[in-house]
Design a protein around this motif. Structure first.
Motif, PDB file in Angstrom:
ATOM      1  N   VAL A  28      82.098  61.466  42.862  1.00 26.20           N
ATOM      2  CA  VAL A  28      83.140  62.492  42.799  1.00 26.20           C
ATOM      3  C   VAL A  28      82.848  63.680  43.724  1.00 26.20           C
ATOM      4  O   VAL A  28      83.771  64.301  44.264  1.00 26.20           O
ATOM      5  CB  VAL A  28      83.343  62.967  41.337  1.00 26.20           C
ATOM      6  N   GLU A  29      81.556  64.003  43.940  1.00 22.90           N
ATOM      7  CA  GLU A  29      81.199  65.102  44.851  1.00 22.90           C
ATOM      8  C   GLU A  29      80.073  64.693  45.793  1.00 22.90           C
ATOM      9  O   GLU A  29      79.253  65.520  46.197  1.00 22.90           O
ATOM     10  CB  GLU A  29      80.763  66.344  44.058  1.00 22.90           C
ATOM     11  N   LEU A  30      80.049  63.419  46.157  1.00 20.39           N
ATOM     12  CA  LEU A  30      78.968  62.925  47.002  1.00 20.39           C
ATOM     13  C   LEU A  30      79.506  62.015  48.095  1.00 20.39           C
ATOM     14  O   LEU A  30      80.335  61.139  47.840  1.00 20.39           O
ATOM     15  CB  LEU A  30      77.950  62.143  46.158  1.00 20.39           C
ATOM     16  N   ASP A  31      79.029  62.234  49.312  1.00 23.23           N
ATOM     17  CA  ASP A  31      79.330  61.341  50.423  1.00 23.23           C
ATOM     18  C   ASP A  31      78.216  60.303  50.466  1.00 23.23           C
ATOM     19  O   ASP A  31      77.079  60.602  50.856  1.00 23.23           O
ATOM     20  CB  ASP A  31      79.387  62.128  51.735  1.00 23.23           C
ATOM     21  N   LEU A  32      78.519  59.092  50.047  1.00 22.09           N
ATOM     22  CA  LEU A  32      77.491  58.056  49.976  1.00 22.09           C
ATOM     23  C   LEU A  32      76.967  57.684  51.359  1.00 22.09           C
ATOM     24  O   LEU A  32      75.828  57.219  51.487  1.00 22.09           O
ATOM     25  CB  LEU A  32      78.056  56.818  49.281  1.00 22.09           C
ATOM     26  N   ARG A  33      77.763  57.893  52.381  1.00 22.89           N
ATOM     27  CA  ARG A  33      77.316  57.542  53.726  1.00 22.89           C
ATOM     28  C   ARG A  33      76.205  58.469  54.205  1.00 22.89           C
ATOM     29  O   ARG A  33      75.204  58.029  54.770  1.00 22.89           O
ATOM     30  CB  ARG A  33      78.497  57.595  54.699  1.00 22.89           C
ATOM     31  N   THR A  34      76.374  59.788  53.949  1.00 18.80           N
ATOM     32  CA  THR A  34      75.380  60.754  54.415  1.00 18.80           C
ATOM     33  C   THR A  34      74.381  61.144  53.340  1.00 18.80           C
ATOM     34  O   THR A  34      73.314  61.680  53.637  1.00 18.80           O
ATOM     35  CB  THR A  34      76.071  62.033  54.909  1.00 18.80           C
ATOM     36  N   ARG A  51      76.415  66.419  49.655  1.00 25.05           N
ATOM     37  CA  ARG A  51      77.529  66.840  48.812  1.00 25.05           C
ATOM     38  C   ARG A  51      78.834  66.757  49.602  1.00 25.05           C
ATOM     39  O   ARG A  51      78.886  67.069  50.796  1.00 25.05           O
ATOM     40  CB  ARG A  51      77.303  68.273  48.332  1.00 25.05           C
ATOM     41  N   ALA A  52      79.906  66.342  48.923  1.00 21.39           N
ATOM     42  CA  ALA A  52      81.217  66.202  49.552  1.00 21.39           C
ATOM     43  C   ALA A  52      82.252  66.992  48.768  1.00 21.39           C
ATOM     44  O   ALA A  52      81.986  67.485  47.670  1.00 21.39           O
ATOM     45  CB  ALA A  52      81.606  64.727  49.624  1.00 21.39           C
ATOM     46  N   ARG A  53      83.454  67.098  49.342  1.00 21.01           N
ATOM     47  CA  ARG A  53      84.546  67.807  48.676  1.00 21.01           C
ATOM     48  C   ARG A  53      84.889  67.106  47.371  1.00 21.01           C
ATOM     49  O   ARG A  53      85.138  65.896  47.342  1.00 21.01           O
ATOM     50  CB  ARG A  53      85.762  67.840  49.598  1.00 21.01           C
TER      51      ARG A  53
END
Length: 435
Positions: free
Chosen positions: A108-114, A117-119
């Motif tokens: 939900v708040e994580l960019d699995l690629r990098t 933390r994501a939007r």
């Protein structure tokens, strides 16, 4: 009880572990908790030992002492598509699957690629942005009223909101728009009259303290006769941001509901911000949608209050799936083919007749409900039964809710899934006959 008979009856009381393994009590323990069910079992055992009930009745007494699982799934045969007391929009299978998937750990708040933390809720936000390209920015809060409160707090706290007197509505359960907006610290500058407001009324009220002009769709009532209101397109010419609360969450025009405002058209007309509900005509979970100019939405998103109003991962998952689903249960019910509804109702009547239950097929009128499209009536068909069926169906398992018209119970199939027809038939047949 006296003598050996009493002792013998006490020995016949079922053991606790045996009762807890009984399927219905085991199922109750899975939802209510093992400790709660064990307490009910022991209380029923004690009643049997005192001779108040027989040992054979212990299981049923324990079950009767337990509260019903809540909430209970209800078959909506009222003909009201968005029934507020039944939770408004039912979720689509895609949304239900998304919620189930989101019950565990999610990105939900994580960019699995990098790995960074994501939007938060980017899937839901991206879906909304794609569905309403006219919106430069989108944000989601926990309900429609919260969306309006956030807008008022971020854009007009300490200032003024100019609004027509004819649009100061009560939104349900005694909550009134003036009280809601007043709680934000903004002052309402009322213009016009109950039935007529002009562009000049708005223009005369503008001043240095004006935060925005508020346009509210009167979604749960209609004013007819000697009336006038100012559309968003004209309000946008006054040079002040226009916030439009369209209410029901229609993202694009629907020919079935020509008078219901939609987000895309309202933004194209010049609104700086549109607020709406996610659990009405959109057909999704309870949520407050904010769509508008990128700088306005970003201002709202960054306001401290936005954190208190944010939605959880389950809502975000359901919303993303709903926006991407072209045929939600709400849309299917709204656009149901009337001829097929009549055929379904006739088949149900015939099936009941084969089991000795007499019912009739009668014309029905369904409505949108949920504060949406007041005055719009949808032709439908219903199964007509004696009024005495209403209570046992309502309190049965599953509960079936219809509506009573002129002493008859009408079961309108518009909002009943087709694969639930056999369930509805069985529920009707469980109602005792006239004897």
């Amino acid at each position: 009880m006296t003598g050996d008979g009493g002792a013998d009856q006490r020995r016949r009381v079922p053991r606790t572990d045996t009762l807890l393994a009984e399927p219905r009590l085991a199922a109750a323990a899975a939802t209510l908790g093992r400790d709660r069910v064990r307490a009910a079992v022991r209380a029923a055992q004690d009643r049997a030992r005192r001779g108040e009930i027989t040992p054979e009745d212990v299981r049923d007494a324990a079950l009767a002492a337990l509260p019903a699982a809540a909430p209970r799934a209800v078959l909506n045969a009222t003909g009201v598509v968005l029934h507020t007391n039944l939770g408004r929009a039912p979720l689509s299978p895609a949304a239900v699957a998304a919620v189930v998937a989101a019950t565990g750990h999610t990105d939900v708040e994580l960019d699995l690629r990098t790995g960074r933390r994501a939007r938060r809720g980017r899937d839901a936000l991206d879906a909304l942005a794609a569905a309403v390209p006219d919106a430069g920015g989108v944000h989601v809060v926990n309900n429609g009223a919260a969306a309006l409160v956030l807008a008022a707090t971020a854009l007009a706290a300490g200032g003024e909101i100019v609004v027509s007197r004819g649009e100061l509505v009560e939104i349900g359960d005694g909550f009134r728009l003036p009280d809601l907006l007043g709680s934000t610290g903004a002052r309402l500058r009322e213009v016009g009259t109950t039935n007529r407001t002009t562009l000049d009324d708005y223009a005369a009220a503008l001043g240095p303290r004006t935060g925005f002009l508020l346009k509210v769709h009167p979604s749960n009532f209609r004013v007819t006769g000697f009336t006038s209101a100012v559309p968003v397109r004209e309000l946008a010419t006054l040079g002040v941001p226009v916030v439009a609360d369209i209410g029901s969450g229609l993202l694009a025009p629907d020919p079935l509901l020509p008078d219901e405002p939609d987000a895309a058209s309202t933004l194209r007309a010049g609104a700086a911000l549109v607020t709406a509900s996610g659990d009405k005509l959109l057909g999704g979970p309870q949520a407050g949608l904010l769509l508008g100019a990128a700088d306005v939405v970003d201002r709202l998103r960054r306001h401290p209050l936005a954190r208190a109003l944010r939605v959880d991962k389950l809502t975000l998952a359901a919303l993303a799936a709903t926006v991407g689903d072209p045929v939600t249960p709400t849309r299917a019910a709204l656009h149901a083919d009337v001829g097929r509804l009549r055929e379904r109702t006739g088949r149900l009547r015939d099936a009941l007749a084969a089991d000795g239950c007499k019912a009739e097929v009668v014309p029905s009128v369904a409505v949108v409900g949920g504060g949406g499209a007041p005055g719009v009536e949808l032709d439908s068909w219903a199964l007509s039964l004696p009024e005495r069926y209403a209570e046992p169906l309502r309190t049965g398992a599953p509960p079936v809710l219809g509506r009573i018209v002129r002493g008859r119970l009408l079961l309108d199939l518009r909002c009943v899934p087709a694969d639930a027809d056999d369930t509805l038939r069985a529920a009707v047949l469980r109602v005792p006959g006239d004897g």
